[in-house]
Design a protein around this motif. Structure first.
Motif, PDB file in Angstrom:
ATOM      1  N   THR A 371     -11.525   4.950   2.676  1.00  0.00           N
ATOM      2  CA  THR A 371     -12.348   4.016   3.453  1.00  0.00           C
ATOM      3  C   THR A 371     -13.678   3.739   2.766  1.00  0.00           C
ATOM      4  N   GLU A 372     -14.313   4.772   2.234  1.00  0.00           N
ATOM      5  CA  GLU A 372     -15.607   4.595   1.581  1.00  0.00           C
ATOM      6  C   GLU A 372     -15.468   3.972   0.192  1.00  0.00           C
ATOM      7  N   MET A 373     -14.465   4.409  -0.584  1.00  0.00           N
ATOM      8  CA  MET A 373     -14.334   3.937  -1.961  1.00  0.00           C
ATOM      9  C   MET A 373     -13.982   2.459  -2.032  1.00  0.00           C
ATOM     10  N   LYS A 374     -13.225   1.954  -1.064  1.00  0.00           N
ATOM     11  CA  LYS A 374     -12.809   0.552  -1.139  1.00  0.00           C
ATOM     12  C   LYS A 374     -13.983  -0.415  -0.982  1.00  0.00           C
ATOM     13  N   THR A 375     -15.153   0.097  -0.570  1.00  0.00           N
ATOM     14  CA  THR A 375     -16.333  -0.765  -0.470  1.00  0.00           C
ATOM     15  C   THR A 375     -17.022  -0.940  -1.822  1.00  0.00           C
ATOM     16  N   THR A 376     -16.717  -0.063  -2.777  1.00  0.00           N
ATOM     17  CA  THR A 376     -17.381  -0.144  -4.081  1.00  0.00           C
ATOM     18  C   THR A 376     -16.424  -0.209  -5.258  1.00  0.00           C
ATOM     19  N   ALA A 377     -15.166   0.177  -5.074  1.00  0.00           N
ATOM     20  CA  ALA A 377     -14.214   0.242  -6.184  1.00  0.00           C
ATOM     21  C   ALA A 377     -12.925  -0.485  -5.828  1.00  0.00           C
ATOM     22  N   ARG A 378     -12.292  -1.010  -6.838  1.00  0.00           N
ATOM     23  CA  ARG A 378     -10.969  -1.615  -6.632  1.00  0.00           C
ATOM     24  C   ARG A 378      -9.970  -0.499  -6.365  1.00  0.00           C
ATOM     25  N   MET A 379      -9.174  -0.650  -5.309  1.00  0.00           N
ATOM     26  CA  MET A 379      -8.181   0.367  -4.973  1.00  0.00           C
ATOM     27  C   MET A 379      -6.788  -0.098  -5.366  1.00  0.00           C
ATOM     28  N   HIS A 380      -5.915   0.855  -5.645  1.00  0.00           N
ATOM     29  CA  HIS A 380      -4.508   0.566  -5.946  1.00  0.00           C
ATOM     30  C   HIS A 380      -3.851  -0.054  -4.720  1.00  0.00           C
ATOM     31  N   LYS A 381      -2.804  -0.817  -4.926  1.00  0.00           N
ATOM     32  CA  LYS A 381      -2.118  -1.455  -3.804  1.00  0.00           C
ATOM     33  C   LYS A 381      -1.584  -0.431  -2.806  1.00  0.00           C
ATOM     34  N   ASN A 382      -1.253   0.781  -3.301  1.00  0.00           N
ATOM     35  CA  ASN A 382      -0.883   1.908  -2.433  1.00  0.00           C
ATOM     36  C   ASN A 382      -1.854   3.050  -2.719  1.00  0.00           C
ATOM     37  N   PRO A 383      -3.043   3.030  -2.111  1.00  0.00           N
ATOM     38  CA  PRO A 383      -4.104   3.953  -2.530  1.00  0.00           C
ATOM     39  C   PRO A 383      -3.927   5.404  -2.105  1.00  0.00           C
ATOM     40  N   LEU A 384      -3.075   5.679  -1.123  1.00  0.00           N
ATOM     41  CA  LEU A 384      -2.860   7.059  -0.677  1.00  0.00           C
ATOM     42  C   LEU A 384      -1.454   7.499  -1.043  1.00  0.00           C
ATOM     43  N   LYS A 385      -1.366   8.560  -1.859  1.00  0.00           N
ATOM     44  CA  LYS A 385      -0.062   9.056  -2.293  1.00  0.00           C
ATOM     45  C   LYS A 385      -0.063  10.581  -2.268  1.00  0.00           C
ATOM     46  N   SER A 386       1.107  11.161  -2.510  1.00  0.00           N
ATOM     47  CA  SER A 386       1.217  12.625  -2.554  1.00  0.00           C
ATOM     48  C   SER A 386       2.254  13.021  -3.589  1.00  0.00           C
ATOM     49  N   ALA A 387       2.060  14.188  -4.183  1.00  0.00           N
ATOM     50  CA  ALA A 387       3.003  14.716  -5.175  1.00  0.00           C
ATOM     51  C   ALA A 387       2.676  16.186  -5.408  1.00  0.00           C
ATOM     52  N   GLY A 388       3.496  16.845  -6.205  1.00  0.00           N
ATOM     53  CA  GLY A 388       3.364  18.290  -6.410  1.00  0.00           C
ATOM     54  C   GLY A 388       2.427  18.658  -7.537  1.00  0.00           C
ATOM     55  N   PHE A 389       1.154  18.279  -7.436  1.00  0.00           N
ATOM     56  CA  PHE A 389       0.173  18.628  -8.457  1.00  0.00           C
ATOM     57  C   PHE A 389      -0.165  20.119  -8.375  1.00  0.00           C
ATOM     58  N   ARG A 390      -0.027  20.816  -9.490  1.00  0.00           N
ATOM     59  CA  ARG A 390      -0.331  22.255  -9.505  1.00  0.00           C
ATOM     60  C   ARG A 390      -1.794  22.529  -9.186  1.00  0.00           C
ATOM     61  N   VAL A 391      -2.675  21.603  -9.573  1.00  0.00           N
ATOM     62  CA  VAL A 391      -4.095  21.833  -9.383  1.00  0.00           C
ATOM     63  C   VAL A 391      -4.515  21.725  -7.916  1.00  0.00           C
TER      64      VAL A 391
END
Length: 448
Positions: A371-391
């Protein structure tokens, strides 16, 4: 009489000029001498000239690296300005050879190591810790170090580090590994869990909390990659450099408010293994973990742009998320880390034990951040995703991974190198952090 007087005056002026030139000659530098005459000035010049020699230690310089040979025998040669000590050892799955040397300044041509030859698919190099550098060779198959040595300077050639690789079968390769690195000798799960709470000594010294308890929420900022792991690259820009600059700016903005404590997983061009990044968050009892990255899409997969925010899931939200998680999770292989120390069973257990509350908080922060980033940065067409990042696998620390944009996209890259864009985006992320903790403190009591 007047002519004679004039003649005497002119003669007197000439003598005075000549005397002036003679007196000035010892201290006035000629145009040809320039600075050299200044250096010859007694006392001051000597002190100025000698000081840098004592105050500026220099690291060995690597000026060239090359491969020779074929698929049976391959030789690696590294030109140096002085001899160095080194340690070389192989690792399995994938097949690699790691060479550790004291800190070296690599002045190699751009693209060196990207193309392989013979038994070497490619090689990477860089700072892996303060005072230590590393070269990692990706092998085309099982191979042994048949010979390794450092040559003295001779016949106009500089000192050289030489490694000779020789093709072997897998059985021979595995037998050449140190016992703890052999694929069939993985540590027990209980041992791995015991080790999971240990932070490397270098990290511990830098991150020891103050003796006086500080009740402010602690935020861990994790600039991705670093050292030998450059991350994605495009247009002469490296991901590790871009995200470090962004992470430091975000740290400064958050600390300026005085409401939070901030710890960085790295503050310079140093390689930090993925699991050590997680350990920093856990051992410091972090209230939030934010990993910063910048993606790139292979040319064959077209073009994409905009920022994306990822949370942890044992099942990727889409194919692109799975691709990115696989790529990021290979960072330890790039750095030559022994992945047998973290069996897949342990990773699966960590996911299963992840608290429902932690996942809820991670997803809540991801939505606030979007919500905050889209006011200052271009967001991906699907900005919220999930995956098995080890970090992101700390079971008790809300965590997100932010891809600031695609370095493979021209417009995104222009933003990523822009200080103005960075400042605005850092501001929006700081606002999301404020909103997250304001809501969390109101609904869940005091932060950890």
């Amino acid at each position: 009489m007047a002519n004679r007087a004039n003649h005497l005056v002119l003669l007197g002026c000439g003598l005075l000029c000549a005397a002036a030139l003679v007196c000035a000659e010892p201290t006035g530098p000629s145009a040809a001498e320039g600075p050299k005459a200044i250096e010859a000035t007694p006392v001051k010049a000597t002190a100025a000239k000698a000081a840098p020699v004592e105050a500026t230690p220099s690291f060995p310089i690597a000026s060239d690296a090359r491969l020779a040979g074929d698929g049976k025998q391959t030789r690696f040669i590294l030109d140096l300005d002085r001899k160095v000590e080194f340690r070389a050892f192989p690792l399995a799955d994938p097949y690699r050879v790691v060479v550790d040397v004291p800190q070296v300044t690599f002045q190699l041509a751009a693209g060196t190591g990207a193309a392989g030859r013979g038994l070497v698919k490619a090689f990477r190099y860089g700072l892996v810790m303060p005072g230590g550098s590393r070269i990692v060779f990706d092998l085309t198959g099982p191979a042994k170090i048949a010979n390794s040595y450092v040559l003295d300077a001779a016949n106009g050639q500089p000192p050289r580090l030489v490694l000779e690789f020789e093709e072997v079968d897998r059985t021979t390769f595995v037998q050449s590994l140190a016992p703890e690195n052999r694929p069939d000798l993985k540590p027990a799960i209980s041992d791995a869990n015991a080790n999971a709470a240990v932070v490397p000594p270098a990290t511990t010294a830098a991150l020891t909390p103050a003796a006086i308890p500080d009740a402010r929420p602690l935020i861990v900022i994790d600039p991705g990659h670093g050292g030998i792991d450059n991350g994605t690259q495009s247009g002469g820009e490296m991901e590790k450099t871009l995200v470090l600059g962004f992470g430091l700016a975000l740290r400064d903005r958050i600390e300026k408010s005085g409401k939070y404590r901030v710890v960085m997983t790295r503050t310079d061009d140093t390689f930090i293994p993925l699991n050590d990044r997680v350990k920093v968050a856990r051992t410091q009892s972090a209230a939030l973990f934010v990993s910063i990255h910048a993606d790139a899409l292979p040319r064959r997969e077209g073009d994409a742009q905009g920022a994306t925010i990822y949370t942890l899931s044992d099942k990727a939200s889409d194919v692109e998320a799975e691709r990115l998680a696989d790529a990021e999770n290979k960072a330890d292989s790039i750095g030559g880390v022994n992945l047998t120390d973290e069996p897949t069973e342990v990773a699966d257990i960590l996911i299963d034990l992840a608290q429902r509350e932690t996942k809820t908080f991670s997803n809540r922060f991801a939505h606030l951040l979007m919500t905050e980033m889209k006011t200052t940065a271009r967001m991906h067409k699907n900005p919220l995703k999930s995956a098995g990042f080890r970090v992101l696998k700390a079971p008790d620390v809300p965590s997100v991974l932010v891809e600031l944009g695609y370095v493979s996209n021209k417009d995104d890259l222009e933003h990523l190198v822009s200080e103005s864009w960075r400042n605005k985006t850092v501001g929006s992320m700081a606002q999301a952090i404020d909103a997250f903790f304001a809501k969390r403190l109101a609904t869940a009591g005091p932060a950890k």
